[in-house]
Design a protein around this motif. Structure first.
Motif, PDB file in Angstrom:
ATOM      1  N   UNK A  54       0.207  13.692  19.250  1.00  0.00           N
ATOM      2  CA  UNK A  54      -1.152  13.134  19.738  1.00  0.00           C
ATOM      3  C   UNK A  54      -2.281  12.747  18.774  1.00  0.00           C
ATOM      4  N   UNK A  55      -2.334  13.506  17.698  1.00  0.00           N
ATOM      5  CA  UNK A  55      -3.404  13.374  16.592  1.00  0.00           C
ATOM      6  C   UNK A  55      -2.649  12.273  15.429  1.00  0.00           C
ATOM      7  N   UNK A  56      -1.329  12.331  15.471  1.00  0.00           N
ATOM      8  CA  UNK A  56      -0.731  11.581  14.163  1.00  0.00           C
ATOM      9  C   UNK A  56      -0.579  10.131  14.830  1.00  0.00           C
ATOM     10  N   UNK A  57      -0.154   9.861  16.098  1.00  0.00           N
ATOM     11  CA  UNK A  57       0.147   8.601  16.498  1.00  0.00           C
ATOM     12  C   UNK A  57      -0.977   7.506  16.498  1.00  0.00           C
ATOM     13  N   UNK A  58      -2.266   7.869  16.597  1.00  0.00           N
ATOM     14  CA  UNK A  58      -3.313   6.865  16.445  1.00  0.00           C
ATOM     15  C   UNK A  58      -3.451   6.704  15.138  1.00  0.00           C
ATOM     16  N   UNK A  59      -3.310   7.442  14.099  1.00  0.00           N
ATOM     17  CA  UNK A  59      -3.449   7.212  12.782  1.00  0.00           C
ATOM     18  C   UNK A  59      -2.328   6.240  12.103  1.00  0.00           C
ATOM     19  N   UNK A  60      -1.291   6.473  12.722  1.00  0.00           N
ATOM     20  CA  UNK A  60      -0.094   5.593  12.141  1.00  0.00           C
ATOM     21  C   UNK A  60      -0.091   4.182  12.985  1.00  0.00           C
ATOM     22  N   UNK A  61      -0.688   4.181  14.136  1.00  0.00           N
ATOM     23  CA  UNK A  61      -1.125   2.714  14.971  1.00  0.00           C
ATOM     24  C   UNK A  61      -2.057   2.051  13.888  1.00  0.00           C
ATOM     25  N   UNK A  62      -3.056   2.600  13.417  1.00  0.00           N
ATOM     26  CA  UNK A  62      -4.174   1.768  12.582  1.00  0.00           C
ATOM     27  C   UNK A  62      -3.590   1.534  11.413  1.00  0.00           C
ATOM     28  N   UNK A  63      -2.745   2.215  10.734  1.00  0.00           N
ATOM     29  CA  UNK A  63      -1.858   1.832   9.591  1.00  0.00           C
ATOM     30  C   UNK A  63      -0.992   0.673   9.846  1.00  0.00           C
ATOM     31  N   UNK A  65       6.874  12.047  14.560  1.00  0.00           N
ATOM     32  CA  UNK A  65       6.474  10.775  14.485  1.00  0.00           C
ATOM     33  C   UNK A  65       6.280   9.979  13.418  1.00  0.00           C
ATOM     34  N   UNK A  66       6.061  10.483  12.273  1.00  0.00           N
ATOM     35  CA  UNK A  66       6.370   9.898  11.002  1.00  0.00           C
ATOM     36  C   UNK A  66       7.451   9.037  10.599  1.00  0.00           C
ATOM     37  N   UNK A  67       8.619   9.827  11.262  1.00  0.00           N
ATOM     38  CA  UNK A  67      10.068   9.151  10.968  1.00  0.00           C
ATOM     39  C   UNK A  67      10.209   8.202  11.998  1.00  0.00           C
ATOM     40  N   UNK A  68       9.923   8.657  13.458  1.00  0.00           N
ATOM     41  CA  UNK A  68       9.770   7.452  14.446  1.00  0.00           C
ATOM     42  C   UNK A  68       9.139   6.080  14.052  1.00  0.00           C
ATOM     43  N   UNK A  69       7.915   6.047  13.548  1.00  0.00           N
ATOM     44  CA  UNK A  69       7.288   4.895  13.279  1.00  0.00           C
ATOM     45  C   UNK A  69       7.721   4.212  12.186  1.00  0.00           C
ATOM     46  N   UNK A  70       8.570   4.757  11.256  1.00  0.00           N
ATOM     47  CA  UNK A  70       9.173   3.951  10.056  1.00  0.00           C
ATOM     48  C   UNK A  70      10.300   3.130  10.548  1.00  0.00           C
ATOM     49  N   UNK A  71      10.395   2.246   9.789  1.00  0.00           N
ATOM     50  CA  UNK A  71      11.424   1.194   9.722  1.00  0.00           C
ATOM     51  C   UNK A  71      12.545   1.785   9.014  1.00  0.00           C
ATOM     52  N   UNK A  72      12.292   2.044   8.010  1.00  0.00           N
ATOM     53  CA  UNK A  72      13.313   2.635   6.857  1.00  0.00           C
ATOM     54  C   UNK A  72      12.710   3.938   6.219  1.00  0.00           C
ATOM     55  N   UNK A  73      13.625   5.158   6.285  1.00  0.00           N
ATOM     56  CA  UNK A  73      13.395   6.339   5.500  1.00  0.00           C
ATOM     57  C   UNK A  73      14.381   6.469   4.365  1.00  0.00           C
ATOM     58  N   UNK A 102       4.710   5.181   3.087  1.00  0.00           N
ATOM     59  CA  UNK A 102       4.310   6.484   3.371  1.00  0.00           C
ATOM     60  C   UNK A 102       5.220   7.687   2.717  1.00  0.00           C
ATOM     61  N   UNK A 103       4.697   8.307   1.717  1.00  0.00           N
ATOM     62  CA  UNK A 103       5.280   9.311   1.099  1.00  0.00           C
ATOM     63  C   UNK A 103       4.869  10.734   1.521  1.00  0.00           C
ATOM     64  N   UNK A 121       0.685  -1.245  -0.061  1.00  0.00           N
ATOM     65  CA  UNK A 121       0.019  -0.043   0.023  1.00  0.00           C
ATOM     66  C   UNK A 121       0.908   1.257  -0.169  1.00  0.00           C
ATOM     67  N   UNK A 122       0.587   2.212  -0.840  1.00  0.00           N
ATOM     68  CA  UNK A 122       1.355   3.403  -1.016  1.00  0.00           C
ATOM     69  C   UNK A 122       0.199   4.656  -0.575  1.00  0.00           C
ATOM     70  N   UNK A 123       0.818   5.315   0.178  1.00  0.00           N
ATOM     71  CA  UNK A 123      -0.127   6.515   0.725  1.00  0.00           C
ATOM     72  C   UNK A 123       0.820   7.960   0.107  1.00  0.00           C
ATOM     73  N   UNK A 124       0.371   8.476  -0.766  1.00  0.00           N
ATOM     74  CA  UNK A 124       0.932   9.442  -1.599  1.00  0.00           C
ATOM     75  C   UNK A 124      -0.139  10.561  -1.618  1.00  0.00           C
ATOM     76  N   UNK A 125       0.185  11.629  -0.849  1.00  0.00           N
ATOM     77  CA  UNK A 125       1.203  11.850   0.282  1.00  0.00           C
ATOM     78  C   UNK A 125       0.408  11.392   1.585  1.00  0.00           C
ATOM     79  N   UNK A 126       1.391  11.232   2.330  1.00  0.00           N
ATOM     80  CA  UNK A 126       0.689  10.859   3.979  1.00  0.00           C
ATOM     81  C   UNK A 126      -0.017  12.109   4.409  1.00  0.00           C
TER      82      UNK A 126
END
Length: 121
Positions: A30-39, A73-81, A52-53, A11-16
């Motif tokens: 606090x608004x981004x984390x719940x969305x990243x958790x669902x993804x 948190x976008x960067x923190x949640x990612x395994x590779x950037x 995530x682009x 799945x590609x999300x362009x742009x996140x």
């Protein structure tokens, strides 16, 4: 009966930032984390990879890790950037470089050129 999951591989999300919608402030963790958790839960459930682009801000002189639009948190949640940028000496050449990797050894940068008629060179 639970809904059927599609057979997803990627799945590609362009742009996140566009995926977040108007009700989410992408600068607030606090608004981004719940969305990243669902993804992440969706990726775990389906076994698919998620790309995530995002875009970088125009700030000069900062490390690329601090130039992403929105919450860190976008960067923190990612395994590779991966970061894509133009070569200073030749702006027609782009470079893809790994900025973060928590799962494997760091990859080597890759250069490519986009031609209006021939595409990738």
């Amino acid at each position: 009966m639970e809904p059927l999951e599609p057979n997803l591989n990627l799945i590609s999300m362009d742009t996140i930032q566009a995926y977040l919608g108007n009700d989410v402030d992408m600068h607030r963790a606090n608004e981004v984390r719940p969305i990243l958790k669902r993804v992440a839960a969706m990726a775990e459930r389906t076994g698919c990879a998620v790309i995530l682009i995002g875009h970088m801000n125009k700030a000069q002189g900062l490390k690329s890790g601090y130039r992403g639009l929105g919450s860190i948190n976008f960067r923190v949640a990612a395994r590779s950037v991966l970061v894509v940028g133009r070569l200073k000496e030749d702006p027609t050449i782009r470079i893809v470089a790994q900025d973060k990797n928590s799962l494997a050894p760091e990859g080597r940068p890759v250069a490519f050129q986009l031609d209006g008629e021939r595409g990738f060179l």
